[in-house]
Design a protein around this motif. Structure first.
Motif, PDB file in Angstrom:
ATOM      1  N   UNK A 284      50.730  31.997  38.456  1.00 51.43           N
ATOM      2  CA  UNK A 284      51.319  33.283  37.709  1.00 51.43           C
ATOM      3  C   UNK A 284      51.112  32.971  36.231  1.00 51.43           C
ATOM      4  N   UNK A 285      50.042  32.022  35.858  1.00 52.89           N
ATOM      5  CA  UNK A 285      49.925  31.800  34.387  1.00 52.89           C
ATOM      6  C   UNK A 285      48.776  33.033  33.916  1.00 52.89           C
ATOM      7  N   UNK A 286      48.331  32.950  32.841  1.00 52.90           N
ATOM      8  CA  UNK A 286      47.380  34.043  32.393  1.00 52.90           C
ATOM      9  C   UNK A 286      46.165  34.200  32.982  1.00 52.90           C
ATOM     10  N   UNK A 287      45.449  32.807  33.254  1.00 54.91           N
ATOM     11  CA  UNK A 287      44.155  32.732  33.861  1.00 54.91           C
ATOM     12  C   UNK A 287      44.465  32.323  35.510  1.00 54.91           C
ATOM     13  N   UNK A 288      45.758  32.636  35.831  1.00 53.86           N
ATOM     14  CA  UNK A 288      45.903  32.138  37.234  1.00 53.86           C
ATOM     15  C   UNK A 288      45.446  32.875  38.420  1.00 53.86           C
ATOM     16  N   UNK A 289      45.816  32.512  39.694  1.00 51.78           N
ATOM     17  CA  UNK A 289      45.482  33.014  40.892  1.00 51.78           C
ATOM     18  C   UNK A 289      45.875  34.594  40.992  1.00 51.78           C
TER      19      UNK A 289
ATOM     20  N   UNK B 138      41.050  45.891  40.294  1.00 52.59           N
ATOM     21  CA  UNK B 138      40.740  46.517  38.837  1.00 52.59           C
ATOM     22  C   UNK B 138      41.985  46.519  37.934  1.00 52.59           C
ATOM     23  N   UNK B 139      43.095  45.749  38.408  1.00 52.87           N
ATOM     24  CA  UNK B 139      44.320  45.592  37.537  1.00 52.87           C
ATOM     25  C   UNK B 139      44.033  44.585  36.454  1.00 52.87           C
ATOM     26  N   UNK B 140      44.235  44.840  35.226  1.00 51.82           N
ATOM     27  CA  UNK B 140      44.193  43.940  34.283  1.00 51.82           C
ATOM     28  C   UNK B 140      45.432  43.102  34.350  1.00 51.82           C
ATOM     29  N   UNK B 141      45.563  41.789  34.507  1.00 52.36           N
ATOM     30  CA  UNK B 141      46.903  41.403  34.516  1.00 52.36           C
ATOM     31  C   UNK B 141      47.201  40.621  33.052  1.00 52.36           C
TER      32      UNK B 141
END
Lengths: 329, 292
Positions: free
Chosen positions: A160-165, A174-177
């Motif tokens: 659940x980190x910024x560049x995580x899975x 198409x959702x930006x996390x």
């Protein structure tokens, strides 16, 4: 029973004194006879380690903790009595305490119902004669078994980190996390998700309960033309309420105790902005990082009372919705 | 057919699924299973990837296999990981021995004897099941501190010899109750005392309960992070969970692969236990739940 009699006889004082036995003497003899029936001192011998643990590691510590909760104690210097100051400070001017209460209540009240609903739903799906059911059961139970492990919490932190899975997954749609762990609005929900992921334990218990349900009731209902939903709400759920209750009590207690994921995910800080400061983590920090053992003892007693309160409310409320076998027949 | 035997048709519907419904159910369950296992598979796969690939190539199959993560992780966090594993082994073996011995003794007394206040003691025992360990953590810590046991394994092992895990006493009481009393009585006729009955009859017959206790104690002790964090303060005494947290303190993001490699290794004992004893673990849990 009989062995105890012969054993006991050896060490016993000479039987009945010449003087007429008074009521006290008679009572003592009666008691001794009852004791023999029970095996004399044998049960106490077997229970000796448990008694030592109960008094040495539970009863005495509980009382000691109650005393310490009224003191200022840093472990190294003797405890100083300060009255109810710890408690008044906690409730009136410790914002972090309230943050931890908020995080913990949110965590327990959101994760437990979700977890139980999922556990029951999957248990019902699995309660069918299905090939490979053992494999499914194993797959669903595994996360619960690993639940408390540091390694799992580490994985969660990365997922659940910024560049995580998780963000990659959102990317497919198409959702930006965002960085779910380091945003104070969402960090607690990653912990909640971790708790829900571990629905295996209540699931297994639900499954065992479902297996006990009387088949003939279902057959009768099916003949009467009751549909799936009717059967679930009119038969399964009422008959299962004792198990629901058991799981509910256990999961709430478990929820209040959660420590490891909050510690690992936030690197021991409870951050960002105390959003993952679960109560147990705060207690740990106060006691073992800040060495405020008196204050931490007060926190421990509040936790104990809250858990006891929740359990009591559960038991009282349970009277109105838990049906035991004899209610149904 | 259904006109002749009115109950047959609905029964069929309840008992077995056919055709498309069965496929639908399997699809649904496989989907859930994949979601459940994905984080673990991802960890395993990441442990085999070079650091640069972990977040840029998030797929499950590594494009380049990089087993060196394991070697780096093994030596890379202060002490060699073998030290943490040895420490964890000492703690778990001690805890398992303690629980098996002390809980079975107590369970035997509760299941087979009548004595004064038995109901109250039994109730108290069940009550301790609900007591959060946080409630006694600080006074217990001061006790062990005064005994100068901090930074030794004793606070993690000795309480287990005092039957503090009531869950297992309860599990064993339930089990002993299912052993016929006639066996004890026959032995008694032959002149056996209760200790001999416990040792020669009850213990051998309750092996399944002892195995369940062993596995659960092993896994729970191995994973019990809070007590190890509190009692073990020197790096040389660290157990596997504490060794793992050392990776977290590193601020540089360059050791992800090694961290995942050691996380995978750390989960291995639990996973192996799970795979070998899966049935027993699940059943032990289910029967306790039923009787609670």
């Amino acid at each position: 029973m009989t062995t105890a009699k012969t054993d006991g006889a050896v060490g016993e004082r000479p039987a009945a004194p010449a003087t007429p036995a008074g009521p006290r003497e008679r009572e003592r003899m009666r008691r001794r006879a009852a004791r023999r029936r029970g095996g004399g001192w044998w049960p106490y011998l077997f229970l000796a380690p448990w008694f030592a643990g109960l008094f040495g590691l539970t009863v005495y510590p509980m009382l000691d903790s109650l005393y310490l909760s009224f003191t200022d104690f840093d472990l190294l210097t003797p405890a100083k009595w300060i009255g109810a100051q710890n408690y008044t400070h906690m409730f009136s001017d410790d914002p972090v305490f309230w943050d931890s209460v908020h995080a913990t209540l949110l965590y327990v009240l959101v994760s437990v119902p979700l977890k139980l609903a999922l556990a029951l739903g999957v248990a019902i799906l699995l309660n069918r004669p299905l090939k490979g059911i053992g494999v499914y059961r194993a797959a669903f139970y595994l996360p619960s078994l690993l639940g408390g492990a540091v390694a799992v919490a580490i994985v969660w932190r990365q997922v659940f980190g910024g560049d995580g899975l998780f963000n990659d997954f959102l990317g497919w749609f198409g959702i930006k996390g965002q960085d779910w762990i380091s945003s104070p609005d969402t960090s607690i929900y990653t912990l909640i998700l971790l708790a829900v992921w571990q629905f295996g334990t209540p699931m297994v218990i639900f499954l065992a309960g479902l297996k006990q349900l009387p088949k003939d009731v279902y057959e009768a209902a099916a003949i009467d033309g009751a549909g799936t939903l009717t059967r679930f709400f009119r038969i399964t759920l009422p008959l299962l309420t004792p198990i629901v209750f058991f799981n509910l009590v256990l999961q709430i207690i478990d929820g209040f105790k959660t420590f490891t994921p909050a510690y690992v995910v936030s690197n021991g800080t409870g951050g960002p902005l105390d959003s993952t400061m679960l109560y147990s983590l705060y207690l740990y920090k106060k006691g073992f990082t800040d060495l405020q053992m008196g204050y931490a003892s007060a926190l421990a007693w509040v936790l104990f009372l809250v858990i006891a309160g929740f359990t009591a409310v559960n038991f009282i409320a349970g009277r109105y919705w838990v049906h035991y076998d004899d209610d149904i027949d | 057919m259904s006109a002749l035997t009115p109950s047959a048709a609905p029964l069929q519907k309840l008992r077995s699924l056919t055709g498309p419904r069965r496929i639908l159910l399997h699809t649904l369950l496989i989907g859930v299973a994949l979601v459940m296992l994905y984080p673990l598979l991802w960890m395993l796969s990441s442990s085999l990837k070079p650091d640069t690939d972990i977040f840029t190539h998030p797929g499950l199959i590594p494009t380049r296999v990089h087993p060196r993560n394991y070697a780096e992780g093994w030596s890379g966090s202060g002490n060699s990981f073998s030290l943490y594993i040895t420490n964890s082994l000492i703690v778990t073996i001690g805890a398992v021995t303690g629980n098996v011995v002390s809980c079975s003794l107590a369970a035997y007394a509760f299941a087979r004897f009548e004595f004064r206040g038995k109901k109250i003691w039994f109730g108290l025992m069940l009550g301790t099941l609900m007591l959060p360990m946080q409630a006694t953590l600080i006074p217990q810590y001061t006790i062990f501190y005064n005994l100068t046991w901090i930074n030794t394994f004793l606070p993690l092992i000795v309480p287990k010899f005092l039957a503090t895990d009531a869950f297992f006493i309860f599990l064993m009481v339930q089990f002993i109750r299912s052993i016929p009393r006639e066996l004890d009585q026959a032995a008694m006729m032959d002149g056996a005392n209760p200790l001999q009955i416990y040792w020669k009859i009850i213990l051998p017959l309750m092996k399944p309960a002892l195995v369940t206790t062993t596995i659960f104690t092993f896994i729970w002790t191995y994973d019990d992070f809070l007590s190890q964090l509190v009692y073990l303060q020197q790096n040389a005494r660290f157990t596997v969970p504490l060794g793992l947290t050392l990776f977290l303190d590193k601020t540089s993001g360059s050791s992800y692969g090694a961290m995942f490699a050691m996380s995978t290794l750390a989960l291995a004992p639990t996973l192996i236990c799970f795979l070998v004893f899966q049935k027993r673990l699940v059943e032990g849990l289910a029967t306790t739940g039923m009787k609670g």
